[in-house]
Each structure stands twice: as structure tokens, then as C-alpha cells.
Scaffold this motif. Sequence first.
Motif, mmCIF file in Angstrom:
data_model
loop_
_atom_site.group_PDB
_atom_site.id
_atom_site.type_symbol
_atom_site.label_atom_id
_atom_site.label_comp_id
_atom_site.label_asym_id
_atom_site.label_seq_id
_atom_site.Cartn_x
_atom_site.Cartn_y
_atom_site.Cartn_z
ATOM 1 N N SER A 182 9.634 -4.992 9.753
ATOM 2 C CA SER A 182 8.466 -4.128 9.579
ATOM 3 C C SER A 182 7.308 -4.638 10.424
ATOM 4 C CB SER A 182 8.052 -4.087 8.106
ATOM 5 O OG SER A 182 6.827 -3.394 7.944
ATOM 6 N N ILE A 183 6.452 -3.704 10.846
ATOM 7 C CA ILE A 183 5.217 -4.081 11.536
ATOM 8 C C ILE A 183 4.003 -3.685 10.698
ATOM 9 C CG2 ILE A 183 6.213 -4.002 13.845
ATOM 10 C CD1 ILE A 183 5.017 -1.229 14.182
ATOM 11 N N GLU A 184 4.234 -3.471 9.416
ATOM 12 C CA GLU A 184 3.132 -3.193 8.496
ATOM 13 C C GLU A 184 2.534 -4.517 8.027
ATOM 14 O OE1 GLU A 184 2.250 -0.919 4.229
ATOM 15 O OE2 GLU A 184 4.248 -0.895 5.134
ATOM 16 N N VAL A 185 1.231 -4.659 8.167
ATOM 17 C CA VAL A 185 0.550 -5.925 7.897
ATOM 18 C C VAL A 185 0.190 -6.017 6.416
ATOM 19 C CG1 VAL A 185 -1.501 -7.300 8.421
ATOM 20 C CG2 VAL A 185 -0.348 -6.038 10.236
ATOM 21 N N LYS A 186 0.364 -7.225 5.862
ATOM 22 C CA LYS A 186 -0.082 -7.487 4.499
ATOM 23 C C LYS A 186 -1.600 -7.696 4.498
ATOM 24 C CE LYS A 186 4.142 -9.939 3.124
ATOM 25 N NZ LYS A 186 4.668 -11.259 2.666
ATOM 26 N N PRO A 187 -2.349 -6.908 3.744
ATOM 27 C CA PRO A 187 -3.817 -7.066 3.761
ATOM 28 C C PRO A 187 -4.269 -8.441 3.285
ATOM 29 C CG PRO A 187 -3.179 -4.962 2.774
ATOM 30 C CD PRO A 187 -1.924 -5.762 2.923
ATOM 31 N N GLN A 188 -3.616 -8.983 2.248
ATOM 32 C CA GLN A 188 -4.040 -10.285 1.728
ATOM 33 C C GLN A 188 -3.806 -11.390 2.753
ATOM 34 O OE1 GLN A 188 -1.893 -8.246 0.322
ATOM 35 N NE2 GLN A 188 -2.669 -7.604 -1.683
ATOM 36 N N GLU A 189 -2.661 -11.330 3.445
ATOM 37 C CA GLU A 189 -2.360 -12.358 4.441
ATOM 38 C C GLU A 189 -3.299 -12.250 5.635
ATOM 39 O OE1 GLU A 189 -0.317 -15.643 6.080
ATOM 40 O OE2 GLU A 189 -0.490 -14.804 4.060
ATOM 41 N N LEU A 190 -3.604 -11.027 6.033
ATOM 42 C CA LEU A 190 -4.540 -10.840 7.149
ATOM 43 C C LEU A 190 -5.926 -11.353 6.779
ATOM 44 C CD1 LEU A 190 -5.081 -9.724 9.971
ATOM 45 C CD2 LEU A 190 -5.541 -7.504 8.921
ATOM 46 N N GLU A 191 -6.344 -11.108 5.552
ATOM 47 C CA GLU A 191 -7.643 -11.615 5.104
ATOM 48 C C GLU A 191 -7.658 -13.138 5.086
ATOM 49 O OE1 GLU A 191 -10.623 -11.295 1.196
ATOM 50 O OE2 GLU A 191 -8.689 -10.251 1.238
#
Length: 201
Positions: A182-191
Amino acid sequence: MPLPFPPSAPAFDARPLRSRPPRWSLLISLGLLASCALGCRTTPPPGTPSPAAQAEALREQNRQQELAARQCRKRRQELQQDLAELRRAEAVLAEERAVPLSPLPAPPIWDESAEQRFSKVDQQLDRQRYEQELAAWKQLRAERRAEIDQQRLRLTQAQQRLDRQAQRLQKRYPGLFTGPTSIEVKPQELERLNRCPATPA
């Protein structure tokens, strides 16, 4: 009745001589207390760093914190650039996929039996027009096939570009995406990756 002692006589200490503290021992005790207080104020405990060493340690700690903050900001900028490149590759791939790859429709087949009802002259004219249309269609079909081949090549290159960018991000930031394909980003990890410590004042 007359007093046993005159009024101006000094008061008598009725304590036994053995219970009176010697004056010299009192003076020694006061001297020791003063020396201890003075020594406690001026002499640091064993192993205590000097003020200069403490100041240097604080400066080194600030330097390390500032270095860590700069490195974090650099990683954050690189991450944002990598994600922007990923989205550009994704957009190019979507654009290439939106272009239809269908070939040109062929002209109707020449119907010899239908031409029998016309005169010989009309049949010859119809035949000439059909041959011209067929030749033009063949040329357009060849051009269209070349366009389709180029488009398929661009589509393959766009997919490869997207895959390379996604693999690069997965390698550098293993927990960034929601899945291995997947290329969908995890919001928590990006934060978390975008969070950097403050630079010491």
C-alpha cells in the motif's frame, strides 16, 4: 531580720561544681561549629565537578540537542520531498491510465453484391472511394498502434517510477504505510516522523 547577704552581692550558682560546663570546652565547640559551617559552604563534596566543568557540560548538552534538532528537520524535509515525489508519480500513472488504448474502428467491408444494382461507372467511383478510405484507415491505424505502444511504455515507466518511490519510502520509513503493498500513509506515523525537538535557547 537582716539579710544574710548584702543586696549588691552577686547571685550564687547553686549547681554543683561537677555539673558546670567548662568555659574552654564551650569556646572550642563554638569554634568547631563555625569552622564546619565555613567549610561546608566553601568545600564541595568529593567528586563534584567544578563550575567550569559544569558549564562546559551544559554547553555540550545544548550542542547535542541542537544537532539532533537539525538532523530531525533535515529528515522531515526529505520525507516531505519523497512523499511529494510519490504523489506526482501516482498522478502521472493515473493520467496515463485514463487515456483509452482502443484501436481505430475499421471501415465497412466492401460489399460486391450491393454494388451490382449500380451502374459500372458508379461502381468504379464507389470502389475508388472505398480504396482511398481503406488506405487512409490503414495509415491512421499504424499511427494509432504507434501511439498505443508509446502510451503503454509511458504507463509501464510511470508504474515503475511509482514502485521505486514507494519502495524507497518503505525502506527508509518501515512503518509509514498501512501495508506492504500500500502507498496509503498512516497519519499517526507521519505525525511522529514530522515531530522534532525544539532547539535549545
